[in-house]
Scaffold this motif. Sequence first.
Motif: not given
Length: 380
Positions: A31-35, A23-26
């Motif tokens: 298009g997000f930089a990181g989580m 989920a966080i890789q998705e």
Amino acid sequence: MSESLHTVETTAAGPDRPELREAIQEIVDSGFAGMQLRVNDERGEWVGTAGVRELGGAEAPPADGHFRIGSITKTFTATLVLRLVAEGRIGLDAPADDHLPGFGLDRRITVRMLLQHTSGLFSFTGEVYDDGTVVPGGVPGIGKEWMDNRSRTYRPEELVRPALSRPARFAPGADWSYSNTNYVLARLLIEKATGRSHAEEMRRLVLDPLGLTGTVVPDASPEIPEPHAHGYYGYEDAGRWTVADTTRFNPSWISAAGDMISTTRDLHTFFSALMGGRLLPAPLLAEMRTPHPKMGYGLGVFVEKTDDGGTIFQHNGGFWGWAALMYSTPDGSRTLTGSVTCGDAELDLAATVQAFEKVKQRLVKEVFCDGRTAPDRPTG
């Protein structure tokens, strides 16, 4: 989109949770930089990150990094007000004007209405009306105008006075409308009632009792403690897509409606303690968790029903470059806290919100609904 967004492996600590890693890789792949994400439940604690700490680099986001929490600040502010109610310094159903006589507030507006967004007051960050009409507020809101003013210091009075000069959206208590003006007034009310700054009272009654050493009330300081990832804001400037690093900026433009900095660990500790009854007397916690029927908003928290008939509490937050998550079960035993940093993908606001909402719902489904379909979530 930078290739570096896809080259860093997801890192995680605790029991293996492939559904959370995916989920966080998705989020990153959209298009997000990181989580960074932290989940505490009956299976233990899981901490994971995906993406990059900084565009152009290869280092993953810090697993317990500091980040700007946006409107999650409102939950902290509401908790502080209710702690002062418990001390007898503020009356929950007293007119806010009792403590703020110089602002010309409608005497029908109570402290409760400020915390629940039922005051009807115009939001100083602007309003979107039911017919789609957009009315700008008293501070630069988006794009180059916001960037050009990101170092400016605003006093809380400067934020609320122009908003109070605008027509009310409705009579006090007659409806619900999310207004940042309410929470800057709550800050001013705290300061008038105690004779101390909002930051001092937040430390005395919330941060210090819980040992939240990673949480900051920054006032006008642009700094963010290390370690931290970098946030990025993409906007159009003279017809060209421009991406700016918004890691550091003066947060006084949003004040107690969204200025705080924290970590996933501190947010877990805070929300678990709050929901578990360790910060507020039971009657005041019950008031906080009683939702308005229109949007399920209590006093500084959203209240949601899950598909299996359960209840969860949340407040999310975000602004240019950053988004944050905070969820809990009613007893505080299961929490989800996280931070997302925006990247350089050329996404308009609607596309960004849609991508974020999709994965946010997936995370909530995995953590609170055992992977079953979750309901649509209000944002905050």
